[in-house]
Design a protein around this motif. Structure first.
Motif, PDB file in Angstrom:
ATOM      1  N   ASP A   1       0.850  -1.203   0.000  1.00  0.00           N
ATOM      2  CA  ASP A   1       0.000   0.000   0.000  1.00  0.00           C
ATOM      3  C   ASP A   1       0.888   1.257   0.000  1.00  0.00           C
ATOM      4  OD1 ASP A   1      -2.259  -1.531   0.098  1.00  0.00           O
ATOM      5  OD2 ASP A   1      -2.317  -1.563   2.291  1.00  0.00           O
ATOM      6  N   PHE A   2       0.390   2.319  -0.659  1.00  0.00           N
ATOM      7  CA  PHE A   2       1.092   3.602  -0.691  1.00  0.00           C
ATOM      8  C   PHE A   2       0.055   4.710  -0.832  1.00  0.00           C
ATOM      9  CE2 PHE A   2       0.628   2.135  -4.996  1.00  0.00           C
ATOM     10  CZ  PHE A   2       0.256   3.268  -5.706  1.00  0.00           C
ATOM     11  N   TYR A   3       0.504   5.974  -0.532  1.00  0.00           N
ATOM     12  CA  TYR A   3      -0.388   7.133  -0.593  1.00  0.00           C
ATOM     13  C   TYR A   3      -0.564   7.549  -2.044  1.00  0.00           C
ATOM     14  CZ  TYR A   3      -2.029  11.943  -0.245  1.00  0.00           C
ATOM     15  OH  TYR A   3      -2.746  13.099  -0.398  1.00  0.00           O
ATOM     16  N   ASP A   4      -1.818   7.583  -2.491  1.00  0.00           N
ATOM     17  CA  ASP A   4      -2.139   7.980  -3.851  1.00  0.00           C
ATOM     18  C   ASP A   4      -2.732   9.391  -3.806  1.00  0.00           C
ATOM     19  OD1 ASP A   4      -2.608   8.116  -6.497  1.00  0.00           O
ATOM     20  OD2 ASP A   4      -4.160   6.567  -6.569  1.00  0.00           O
ATOM     21  N   ASN A   5      -2.101  10.322  -4.502  1.00  0.00           N
ATOM     22  CA  ASN A   5      -2.579  11.709  -4.463  1.00  0.00           C
ATOM     23  C   ASN A   5      -3.440  12.048  -5.666  1.00  0.00           C
ATOM     24  OD1 ASN A   5      -0.540  11.579  -6.355  1.00  0.00           O
ATOM     25  ND2 ASN A   5       0.332  13.578  -5.841  1.00  0.00           N
ATOM     26  N   GLN A   6      -4.015  11.060  -6.320  1.00  0.00           N
ATOM     27  CA  GLN A   6      -4.892  11.333  -7.459  1.00  0.00           C
ATOM     28  C   GLN A   6      -6.122  12.157  -7.060  1.00  0.00           C
ATOM     29  OE1 GLN A   6      -4.198  10.621 -10.678  1.00  0.00           O
ATOM     30  NE2 GLN A   6      -6.010  11.811 -11.169  1.00  0.00           N
ATOM     31  N   PRO A   7      -6.756  11.943  -5.866  1.00  0.00           N
ATOM     32  CA  PRO A   7      -7.895  12.794  -5.493  1.00  0.00           C
ATOM     33  C   PRO A   7      -7.521  14.270  -5.385  1.00  0.00           C
ATOM     34  CG  PRO A   7      -7.867  10.819  -4.134  1.00  0.00           C
ATOM     35  CD  PRO A   7      -6.595  10.797  -4.924  1.00  0.00           C
ATOM     36  N   CYS A   8      -6.336  14.561  -4.895  1.00  0.00           N
ATOM     37  CA  CYS A   8      -5.931  15.966  -4.793  1.00  0.00           C
ATOM     38  C   CYS A   8      -5.746  16.583  -6.178  1.00  0.00           C
ATOM     39  CB  CYS A   8      -4.645  16.075  -3.970  1.00  0.00           C
ATOM     40  SG  CYS A   8      -4.084  17.765  -3.691  1.00  0.00           S
ATOM     41  N   ILE A   9      -5.188  15.786  -7.123  1.00  0.00           N
ATOM     42  CA  ILE A   9      -5.013  16.299  -8.485  1.00  0.00           C
ATOM     43  C   ILE A   9      -6.369  16.496  -9.151  1.00  0.00           C
ATOM     44  CG2 ILE A   9      -4.063  15.731 -10.747  1.00  0.00           C
ATOM     45  CD1 ILE A   9      -1.765  14.360  -9.317  1.00  0.00           C
ATOM     46  N   ASN A  10      -7.303  15.559  -8.899  1.00  0.00           N
ATOM     47  CA  ASN A  10      -8.655  15.732  -9.455  1.00  0.00           C
ATOM     48  C   ASN A  10      -9.314  16.993  -8.910  1.00  0.00           C
ATOM     49  OD1 ASN A  10      -8.345  13.379 -10.900  1.00  0.00           O
ATOM     50  ND2 ASN A  10      -9.325  12.091  -9.336  1.00  0.00           N
ATOM     51  N   LEU A  11      -9.108  17.272  -7.623  1.00  0.00           N
ATOM     52  CA  LEU A  11      -9.667  18.486  -7.023  1.00  0.00           C
ATOM     53  C   LEU A  11      -9.154  19.724  -7.736  1.00  0.00           C
ATOM     54  CD1 LEU A  11     -11.126  20.053  -4.734  1.00  0.00           C
ATOM     55  CD2 LEU A  11      -9.048  19.804  -3.383  1.00  0.00           C
ATOM     56  N   ILE A  12      -7.923  19.675  -8.244  1.00  0.00           N
ATOM     57  CA  ILE A  12      -7.340  20.871  -8.858  1.00  0.00           C
ATOM     58  C   ILE A  12      -7.664  20.958 -10.341  1.00  0.00           C
ATOM     59  CG2 ILE A  12      -5.142  22.024  -9.379  1.00  0.00           C
ATOM     60  CD1 ILE A  12      -4.032  20.831  -6.802  1.00  0.00           C
ATOM     61  N   GLU A  13      -7.496  19.848 -11.092  1.00  0.00           N
ATOM     62  CA  GLU A  13      -7.542  19.964 -12.540  1.00  0.00           C
ATOM     63  C   GLU A  13      -8.733  19.277 -13.188  1.00  0.00           C
ATOM     64  OE1 GLU A  13      -4.044  18.134 -14.002  1.00  0.00           O
ATOM     65  OE2 GLU A  13      -4.700  16.092 -13.680  1.00  0.00           O
ATOM     66  N   ALA A  14      -9.540  18.557 -12.408  1.00  0.00           N
ATOM     67  CA  ALA A  14     -10.674  17.870 -13.019  1.00  0.00           C
ATOM     68  C   ALA A  14     -11.754  18.877 -13.408  1.00  0.00           C
ATOM     69  CB  ALA A  14     -11.226  16.818 -12.055  1.00  0.00           C
ATOM     70  N   LYS A  15     -12.805  18.372 -14.040  1.00  0.00           N
ATOM     71  CA  LYS A  15     -13.927  19.234 -14.395  1.00  0.00           C
ATOM     72  C   LYS A  15     -14.596  19.736 -13.126  1.00  0.00           C
ATOM     73  CE  LYS A  15     -17.981  19.439 -17.380  1.00  0.00           C
ATOM     74  NZ  LYS A  15     -18.896  18.717 -18.277  1.00  0.00           N
ATOM     75  N   MET A  16     -14.914  21.014 -13.112  1.00  0.00           N
ATOM     76  CA  MET A  16     -15.449  21.712 -11.938  1.00  0.00           C
ATOM     77  C   MET A  16     -14.438  21.720 -10.803  1.00  0.00           C
ATOM     78  SD  MET A  16     -18.239  22.869 -12.959  1.00  0.00           S
ATOM     79  CE  MET A  16     -18.966  23.452 -11.446  1.00  0.00           C
ATOM     80  N   GLY A  17     -13.156  21.551 -11.142  1.00  0.00           N
ATOM     81  CA  GLY A  17     -12.114  21.661 -10.129  1.00  0.00           C
ATOM     82  C   GLY A  17     -11.758  23.123  -9.877  1.00  0.00           C
ATOM     83  N   VAL A  18     -10.671  23.301  -9.127  1.00  0.00           N
ATOM     84  CA  VAL A  18     -10.294  24.665  -8.746  1.00  0.00           C
ATOM     85  C   VAL A  18      -9.905  25.473  -9.973  1.00  0.00           C
ATOM     86  CG1 VAL A  18      -8.687  26.033  -7.389  1.00  0.00           C
ATOM     87  CG2 VAL A  18      -9.561  23.896  -6.467  1.00  0.00           C
ATOM     88  N   LEU A  19      -9.072  24.902 -10.862  1.00  0.00           N
ATOM     89  CA  LEU A  19      -8.654  25.636 -12.058  1.00  0.00           C
ATOM     90  C   LEU A  19      -9.812  25.853 -13.017  1.00  0.00           C
ATOM     91  CD1 LEU A  19      -5.147  24.068 -12.805  1.00  0.00           C
ATOM     92  CD2 LEU A  19      -5.644  26.345 -11.959  1.00  0.00           C
ATOM     93  N   ASP A  20     -10.688  24.863 -13.138  1.00  0.00           N
ATOM     94  CA  ASP A  20     -11.832  24.994 -14.037  1.00  0.00           C
ATOM     95  C   ASP A  20     -12.766  26.103 -13.562  1.00  0.00           C
ATOM     96  OD1 ASP A  20     -13.406  24.524 -16.142  1.00  0.00           O
ATOM     97  OD2 ASP A  20     -14.339  22.693 -15.403  1.00  0.00           O
ATOM     98  N   LEU A  21     -13.036  26.130 -12.253  1.00  0.00           N
ATOM     99  CA  LEU A  21     -13.890  27.200 -11.715  1.00  0.00           C
ATOM    100  C   LEU A  21     -13.204  28.561 -11.821  1.00  0.00           C
ATOM    101  CD1 LEU A  21     -15.329  25.483  -8.511  1.00  0.00           C
ATOM    102  CD2 LEU A  21     -16.536  25.972 -10.632  1.00  0.00           C
ATOM    103  N   LEU A  22     -11.875  28.576 -11.699  1.00  0.00           N
ATOM    104  CA  LEU A  22     -11.147  29.838 -11.835  1.00  0.00           C
ATOM    105  C   LEU A  22     -11.246  30.374 -13.257  1.00  0.00           C
ATOM    106  CD1 LEU A  22      -9.283  31.943 -10.547  1.00  0.00           C
ATOM    107  CD2 LEU A  22      -7.344  30.495 -11.140  1.00  0.00           C
TER     108      LEU A  22
END
Length: 1740
Positions: A357-378
């Motif tokens: 097992d290891f820490y996967d930071n894909q949810p944090c990247i989705n929060l930033i660059e996914a649709k309706m993410g931080v960059l999309d809303l910006l």
């Protein structure tokens, strides 16, 4: 290197080997937090590649690759709080290799330059290094044209306040950068162009933008920095100046140019600077890439990624967000490579494996660059026409706050958000995100730059398109705004679309390309760990290091490396690589079986490798082991070849060396023989030269010694002669000085004797004058004398007043003449003194010059004699002697010249030293004054902040108490009906009756029902607890009610008993005090008699020699005289105290008789607004006055409130209807009664003030003061003009006559009563002294008619302490604080008496060393004062009384604390009374804070009283009738805020100020504190008046200005009458005075504008413009102020640095100070009146 510790060279070597071995592109990813060492690691990796794989050609490509580092660091790195060389951009460098793996070139890609750092840096940070390198190299000749200076001069480089990095030489770094440019092929002209652009950016930051008005700005003409910017950039000054302060708005049909305010102009300037720097950065990167580009085809490459590390600061913005987003992507790539792909390949190859097992930071990247993410809303918010940072933040909250666990909202902010990154939580501030994402710049400014004559600048903006926002809409804030630009009908090109991309979208696309590049290569990771967060050397923080290792996944990497197979080969690659280790017999057709057989032989442990379907997997270290075997095999073959070749080469080398050695030996031996012959010849020649040289030196030395001996003898003889002459001269001068000094001493002795004789004569004459004055005063006491004096007194007073005025004028003129003569005399004396000193200096110089001339003449004579002797001795040396004489004459002239030069230099140095001394003295004085002023300002600011904190603390305490009361009222729901109140409540509380309370309870029922409905929804457990608490409180209330009834019954019974006891005790006390007074008067007469005898004896012996000053008899007489004077002063104080007590008793008796008069209650009637309340108070007052009471004083002290309350309650219902009928008749007389009441109040205040002042005067001066006051009062009454209102005058005269008759009758009764008592006491004294008078001599009886010696005086034994029991402490506080009436205490008793009593009690507790008693008394006192102030905080008299007593108590604590700084003001007796056991410094601070709170409460109370009067009295009322004339036309009629009958005038304000001042004086308030209160009063008057003037157009006229100036002069006259001109109150009225002057001056020409600007220095620009705009003509000769004139005023006042606030803050309270004011009153002489009910206190 693989066997060594981890090193960056080891990683670089591994990447290079894998590229050569696997023929696959490699990448080195350097990551870590900011300041961990990423940039240095990347440089070392590139240095390794440049060293190991040098270029095949002679172009030195590797040096160019390394040379790019200093360039990119200079323009892209900066100092931050975490790193001195932090990369503020990301870069990926691809180093290209050919087929032989030599470097052939490189290419660089950059990511997201932090442009905001160009214009802003936080504390302890710097801008980019290149700016500081330029400033440090400003002295270089080629940089002179850039006009640079220190980094502290420019705005863009000094914001961090730390422009220097320790250990870094910016000038040296600049040289390195220039060498790197040269190495990369950028010639000198281009370099100077780059530096020219950078210097222009620095000058652009210093361009100062001024406010023209609220909506526009302007750059001052001939701005030096803007001129330098335009000169360096080759643009027009007018164009750039214009477009920095304007913007262009385009519509469908027209184009508008609109000015922008100052803030937007500054933002536009900064945006232009950032845009220019970004263009310059991209240009440099492009040219670096061109220099590193190679024409040879690239075979493979190694990429080095040096990108910004994870960052978190106190304020994180858009740049930190993008940086952390890039680190999230890199962490994801690391996870994919190390964890996901690794384990997926194990599964694919069917190798037995357990997933980790290891820490996967894909949810944090989705929060930033996914649709309706931080960059999309910006990006979506940037497209909105009115998008803002706040609306974007709300969208983020609505979208992610409840759906994503990695997104959080800060508790205390609505403009920030928190993201949980892989390394840490980071809070981002939303402000500026939209602006930085749009990255817009003013289009017209770009056009101006494109039109430049500077070739490099044109090249920078060659591909520049129209820079608009992504939506084509103007952003919400800043000065870089522009409206939408109408697009062309044609299809937009690709570049335009690309330019409209937001910064976030561009960064995301470039980051995606970087990830694709990294995924296509074999990655190598360098994890940089920061040892500590403070940039300390050799300091390691283990917790911090483990946190970084865990955050970047290194711990999981170690686990998977230990358990996995990091190395792998395909079967074909393994066979090709390790064919060398195989024998011929091991090679099989099946390569997979061949590999298995070879591995079984080479690696004995089968766990070290695994066979997959297509690959062989090795554990860590196995490939290195195989490589070692392969290298050993190849090394053995190489050694055999090398052995043979080296043998042949060594043989050839030996033969060549042998032949060369023989040839060298031959030539060396010949050379050595020639050198030996040369040495022998030179040695013989040197010996001959030395012989002759030594002979010459010996002869010269002998001649010099002979000449020196002769010169020394001459000088010594001259010196001895001068010494003898000086000794004779000193002796002669000493005789003269002794003669003068002895004469001066004789004259001084004569003057002292004469002064002593004159002084004794003065003393005798003063004594005789006092005797005569005493006789006159005794004669003046008689009533017949008063009648004689009053005959024609008015005329005499007027004549005397005129005579005094004439004498004052003459005195002033004589004083002025005398002062002028003194100044003239002082100037003439100073001039003569300077002339005398100058003449003395000249005399000394002349004497010195004369001595030198004599010496030189003697020297000349001696030389001539020597010359003659020399001529006679030998003719052979005549020529030599003549030459010697010439040399000596020349030497003398040179010495003279040098002496003159030294004199001139000495004079110059002396003058220079004096000038420098004066300059330094003046400079130090100025610096001292400035420092003192600054310290005073800081002290006042600190004191103001501290007092504001105290007021805020008090407000919170009151709010807390109010909340507690609300909670208690909510819990204790009162029943309808009558509520009993405590007898200690104030009269305001007792005004509520049965009906009002019942009405309140009826009105409160629906509110309580609603609250009960809301409560029903609460938790049931909480409701049950509250219900139980309510029951307990009701039981307690019932018990307290029963106890109150029982106490009231006991009080009624004890009251009658106390009345009888008090009468008896009072009569005895009066008898005792009368006897004591007579005793003290007799002692006083005796002392005076002794004093007269001593003075007579002194006069009789005045002519004797023995009585001269300094003789023993003279000293004895002076000692006796001083002791007698001290004893006389003590007796005078005792007599003063007794007489003040008698006066207080007399006033108390008069107060009893006048208790029935309704004047004291008229003020309370005025305060009642409701008719029902007036009727209740009035009728209750009538019944109270009619009811016969045994003791009116008792009613006023204890039972007053209770009796008034009972009367009101009983008569309320009966008299309500009667009052309605009487009210109509009373309304007409109400105004007359108010005026009369005000006059009576003022008269009462004046009488009280006079009484207080008279009590403090000595007995001899008291009669004169009373007589003078009565004469003044009669004169004022006689000078009243009855023509103004005859009817009112007659009424007032009649009333005054009636009052005077009543007072005369009362005084006659009192006098008769006192005479009877005096006769009784005299008879008793005569009876007691009957047996002793017979033994007294007749002379003694004549001088001492009354001398009671049988009564002991115990006052001398009192120590000034009061003893009380612990259980009496509450009674003490209640009687002395809670129930004390300030009015009676201020009139009848010593000022500050409660403070003295409390301190005497405190002294006793300190004396017995009882710390608990001291603490309890101080705590109870402070709490009780707070309680009484909370109850009666709106009563000015109460607040003033306790402010004076608190200050007096504080001064007593200081005066008797035992500190040296306070004890020096005390008498020896007072120093004996200092506290001995406890240091109460902390309680002094608490009392000081309490005094500050009381002072602020006093100011608020005073402000509430003055506020309604100010506007009406200062502005609306016409003090000078007829000046205002007609009201300005065109103005609507304003209704006054006060009814016509209640309109206030200036006299009302002055009367109120008089009332305030007299009350504070009666209470004994410190004079310095009164000055501060008066200053605050005048500030409130001035601020309120000026604010209303600025808001009312009808008040801005010439006549109103004259009216205001007259009112202000009246206030100044009041200050002058009260001697308060130096308190600073007049300065607070300066803005109002200047506003009135502004209304009256001319307002037409430029000279008028200049005069207004110089005159109105206390008004702000906004206030001046407002008054000019509101100015309205009233008469025909006035004109409105023109707009041109107002603009002229604005332009002249444009450079003022002031607050834009229009109105003054009326709530400002100046910081208050309490200067130490010691009391001269002796504690042991204080008597406690019986009216205070403090009989339980015992004097000690």
């Amino acid at each position: 290197m693989g066997d060594m510790d981890p090193h960056i060279f080891a990683v670089a070597e591994e990447a290079y080997k894998q590229m050569a071995r696997d023929e696959r592109n490699q990448s080195i990813i350097v990551s870590g937090e900011s300041g961990a060492g990423k940039t240095v690691s990347a440089k070392y990796a590139m240095r390794y590649f440049a060293t190991v794989s040098g270029s095949a050609s002679e172009a030195n490509v590797e040096e160019k690759v390394l040379a790019s580092n200093p360039i990119m660091e200079a323009i892209g790195n900066a100092k931050t709080t975490r790193n001195d060389n932090s990369s503020r951009f990301g870069k990926y460098i691809e180093i290209g290799f050919d087929k032989k793996y030599h470097i052939i070139g490189a290419n660089m890609r950059t990511y997201l330059l932090e442009k905001s750092r160009v214009v802003f840096q936080a504390d302890e940070e710097r801008n980019y290094h290149v700016f500081y390198q330029l400033c440090a190299s400003s002295h270089v000749p080629e940089f002179k044209a850039l006009k640079l200076g220190s980094a502290d001069v420019f705005h863009y480089t000094k914001q961090g306040r730390n422009p220097v990095i320790d250990g870094v030489d910016d000038a040296k770094e600049m040289s390195t950068t220039r060498n790197a440019f040269t190495l990369l092929g950028i010639n000198e002209s281009y370099q100077m162009g780059l530096f020219q652009v950078l210097a222009a950016i620095l000058h652009l930051g210093n361009v100062d933008v001024k406010d023209r008005d609220a909506d526009s700005s302007i750059i001052p003409p001939n701005n030096s920095h803007l001129m330098v910017f335009c000169e360096l950039m080759g643009v027009a000054y007018q164009d750039m100046s214009h477009w920095l302060c304007h913007k262009k708005l385009k519509t469908a049909a027209e184009t508008y140019i609109k000015p922008i305010p100052k803030l937007q102009a500054i933002n536009a300037r900064d945006a232009l600077a950032k845009h220019i720097y970004a263009k310059l950065f991209n240009w440099i990167v492009d040219h670096v890439n061109k220099a590193l580009h190679s024409t040879v085809k690239q075979h493979s490459f190694i990429g080095v990624l040096d990108i910004y590390g994870f960052e978190t600061f106190e304020i994180n913005s858009f740049e930190q967000f993008c940086i952390n987003y890039a680190n999230e992507k890199l962490q994801q790539q690391f996870n994919m490579h190390v964890f996901k792909l690794e384990q997926e390949e194990y599964m694919k190859e069917q190798i037995p494996w357990t997933l980790i097992d290891f820490y996967d930071n894909q949810p944090c990247i989705n929060l930033i660059e996914a649709k309706m993410g931080v960059l999309d809303l910006l990006d979506e918010e940037c497209k909105m026409p009115k998008g803002s940072d706040d609306s974007w933040a709300q969208k983020l909250y609505n979208t992610h706050l409840k759906t994503c666990s990695l997104f959080e909202k800060p508790r205390m902010s609505n403009k920030a958000f928190i993201i949980q990154h892989f390394a840490d939580k980071v809070e981002y501030q939303c402000e500026g995100f939209l602006e930085k994402n749009k990255d817009t710049v003013n289009e017209e400014q770009i056009h101006v730059l494109k039109a430049s004559k500077f070739d490099l600048l044109v090249e920078l903006f060659r591909d520049e398109e129209k820079a608009t926002s992504p939506t084509g809409v103007a952003p919400a804030t800043g000065g870089r705004t522009r409206l939408s630009v109408k697009p062309d009908k044609g299809k937009p090109d690709k570049s335009s679309k690309e330019h409209k991309k937001t910064v976030g979208l561009q960064f995301r696309n470039s980051l995606q390309l970087l990830m694709e590049t990294l995924n296509a290569t074999t990655p190598h990771y360098v994890r940089c760990i920061k040892p500590n967060d403070y940039k300390y050397a050799f300091t390691f923080d283990p917790k911090r290091a483990v946190q970084q290792l865990r955050a970047c996944g290194v711990l999981e990497t170690i686990r998977i490396s230990a358990a996995g197979f990091p190395s792998r080969w395909t079967y074909q690659e393994f066979f090709s690589r390790y064919r060398v280790l195989m024998k011929q017999k091991d090679v099989l057709p099946d390569k997979k079986m061949t590999c298995k057989n070879v591995l079984e032989k080479l690696v004995q442990d089968p766990d070290k490798y695994q066979f997959g379907k297509t690959k062989i997997f090795f554990r860590a270290g196995q490939v290195a082991y195989l490589e070692k075997l392969r290298a050993d095999k190849l090394r053995a073959a190489c050694i055999r070849i090398q052995k043979t070749i080296r043998c042949w080469l060594a043989r050839k080398k030996y033969l060549r060396m042998k032949h060369a050695a023989i040839t060298i030996q031959r030539y060396v031996r010949g050379y050595q023989a020639r050198c030996l012959a040369t040495f022998l010849r030179r040695t013989r020649a040197a010996t001959i030269i030395q012989k002759y040289q030594r002979m010459y030196v010996a002869r010269s030395s002998y001649r010099r010694k002979q000449a020196a001996a002769l010169a020394m003898q001459c000088i010594l003889r001259a010196f001895m002669a001068r010494q003898l002459y000086r000794a004779l001269l000193r002796e002669h001068k000493a005789i003269i000085i002794q003669k003068m000094v002895r004469g001066w001493l004789a004259r001084q002795w004569y003057k002292r004797s004469l002064a002593a004789v004159v002084y004794l004569q003065c003393c005798m004459r003063r004594m005789r004058a006092k005797r005569e004055l005493k006789k006159l005063k005794i004669e003046a006491r008689s009533v017949e004398h008063y009648k004689k004096l009053n005959i024609g007194m008015e005329n005499k007073i007027m004549q005397l007043q005129r005579k005094i005025d004439d004498q004052n004028k003459d005195n002033r003129s004589l004083t002025e003449r005398l002062s002028g003569l003194e100044v003239t005399h002082a100037a003439e004396s100073e001039r003569l003194r300077r002339e005398l000193s100058r003449l003395r200096c000249a005399e000394e110089d002349a004497k010195n010059s004369n001595n030198r001339v004599i010496t030189l003449q003697e020297e000349l004579e001696r030389l001539r004699a020597e010359l003659q002797n020399t001529q006679k001795e030998k003719k052979a040396i005549e020529e030599w002697a003549q030459k010697y004489q010439d040399e000596m004459e020349q030497m003398i002239s040179e010495l003279k010249d040098q002496n003159n030069l030294l004199k001139n230099e000495k004079n110059d140095l002396n003058r220079l030293i004096q000038e420098q001394g004066q300059q330094w003295t003046e400079k130090m004085q100025r610096a001292l004054k400035e420092e003192t002023a600054q310290l005073e300002t800081d002290l006042n600011e600190e004191r103001s902040r501290y007092q504001n904190l105290l007021s805020e603390h008090l407000r919170l305490e009151e709010k807390y108490d109010d909340l507690k009361e609300e909670i208690s009222l909510t819990v204790n729901v009162p029943k309808p009906g009558h509520r009993r109140t405590d007898s200690t409540h104030s009269s305001n509380e007792s005004e509520y009756t049965y009906n009002s309370e019942f009405a309140e309870s009826e009105e409160g029922r629906p509110v309580r029902r609603e609250k009960e409905k809301e409560k029903a929804s609460l938790d049931m457990a909480l409701f049950l607890k509250l219900q139980k608490r309510v029951t307990e409180l009701e039981q307690e209330k019932q018990g307290l009610q029963n106890e109150l009834d029982r106490r009231e019954e006991q009080f009624q019974r004890a009251r009658a008993r106390d009345d009888e006891e008090h009468k008896k005790a009072r009569s005895a006390e009066l008898e005792y005090e009368s006897l004591k007074r007579q005793e003290l008067e007799s002692e006083n007469k005796k002392l005076k008699h002794n004093l007269n005898e001593m003075r007579q004896s002194l006069m009789s012996n005045a002519g004797a020699v023995s009585a001269a000053p300094g003789s023993p008899a003279y000293k004895v007489l002076l000692d006796q005289l001083n002791s007698s004077n001290e004893e006389l002063e003590v007796r005078k104080e005792e007599v003063l105290i007794l007489r003040s007590q008698l006066v207080s008793q007399k006033e108390a008796m008069q107060h009893k008789e006048t208790m029935t008069e309704p004047l004291h209650y008229v003020e309370d009637v005025q305060k009642l607004g409701d008719a029902k309340e007036i009727s209740q108070a009035y009728m209750g007052l009538k019944d109270t006055n009619r009811s016969p009471l045994p003791d009116m004083r008792k009613m006023n002290e204890d039972g007053e409130l209770w009796l008034v309350y009972e009367g009101l309650k009983e008569t309320n219902r009966l008299l309500e209807s009667q009052l309605q009928a009487q009210r109509r008749s009373h309304e007409s007389e109400l105004e007359a009664l108010r005026g009369e009441l005000q006059s009576v109040k003022e008269e009462n205040n004046r009488q009280q003030q006079l009484l207080a002042q008279n009590l403090q005067l000595p007995p001899e001066a008291r009669i004169e003061a009373s007589l003078q006051h009565e004469i003044t009062r009669l004169t004022n009454e006689n000078l009243v003009n009855p023509t103004e209102d005859p009817k009112a005058y007659r009424i007032s005269v009649l009333r005054r006559m009636i009052d005077l008759m009543e007072q005369l009758e009362k005084q006659d009764k009192t006098v008769r009563k006192l005479k009877k008592q005096l006769k009784v006491f005299a008879k008793k004294i005569n009876d007691l002294e009957g047996g002793q008078i017979e033994n007294v001599s007749p002379g003694q009886m004549a001088d001492e008619p009354i001398r009671p010696v049988s009564i002991p005086r115990r006052e001398k034994d009192f120590q000034g302490m009061l003893e009380y029991k612990k259980e009496d402490e509450l009674k003490l506080v209640k009687n002395l604080i809670l129930e004390l009436k300030p009015r009676g205490v201020a009139v009848n008793l010593i000022p500050g008496l409660p403070a003295y009593i409390l301190f005497m009690c405190l002294r006793h507790a300190d004396y017995i060393n009882d710390d608990q008693k001291v603490r309890s008394l101080l705590t109870s006192t402070i709490n009780s004062i707070k309680k009484i102030l909370k109850k009666r905080g709106d009563d000015f008299e109460t607040v003033s009384f306790w402010l004076a007593n608190t200050c007096r108590f504080l001064h007593c604590l200081k005066q008797y604390s035992g500190d040296e700084q306070f004890m020096k003001y005390n008498s020896p007796k007072q120093n004996e009374h200092c506290l001995s056991n406890f240091d109460l410094a902390e309680y002094r601070q608490v009392l000081s804070d309490l005094a500050i709170q009381i002072y602020q409460q006093l100011i608020k109370c005073m402000e509430n009283i003055l506020q309604p009067m100010i506007v009406s009295g200062m502005l609306e009322h016409e003090t000078i009738q007829g000046v205002s004339g007609v009201k300005p036309t065109g103005l609507r009629k304003r209704t006054s805020s006060i009814a016509d009958e209640g309109t206030y005038t200036l006299d009302s304000i002055i009367r109120q100020l008089n009332s305030f001042h007299s009350i504070m004086c009666q209470h004994g308030t410190d004079p310095e504190l009164i000055k501060q209160v008066v200053k605050q009063q005048f500030y409130i008057v001035g601020a309120v008046t000026l604010n209303n003037l600025l808001l009312r157009k009808d008040m801005c006229s010439w006549s109103k200005g004259m009216q205001i100036r007259y009112n202000v002069s009246q206030l100044e006259e009041w200050l002058r009458d009260k001697n308060l001109m130096v308190c600073g109150a007049k300065e607070t009225l300066e803005p109002l005075i200047q506003a009135a002057q502004l209304l009256q001056v001319k307002k037409k020409t430029d000279e008028d504008a200049e005069a207004i600007c110089s005159m109105c220095n206390a008004l702000t620009t906004a206030q001046i413009v407002k008054v000019l705009n509101l100015y309205t003509p009233v008469n025909a000769f006035e004109e409105r102020v023109s707009v041109t004139f107002i603009r002229t005023i604005q332009n002249r006042l444009r450079d003022r640095k002031e607050s834009p606030q229009l109105l003054l803050d009326t709530k400002i309270i100046y910081p208050v100070t309490f200067p130490f004011n010691p009391s001269s009153l002796a504690l042991e002489t204080i008597q406690i009146p019986g009216s205070l009910n403090l009989a339980f206190l015992t004097r000690v």
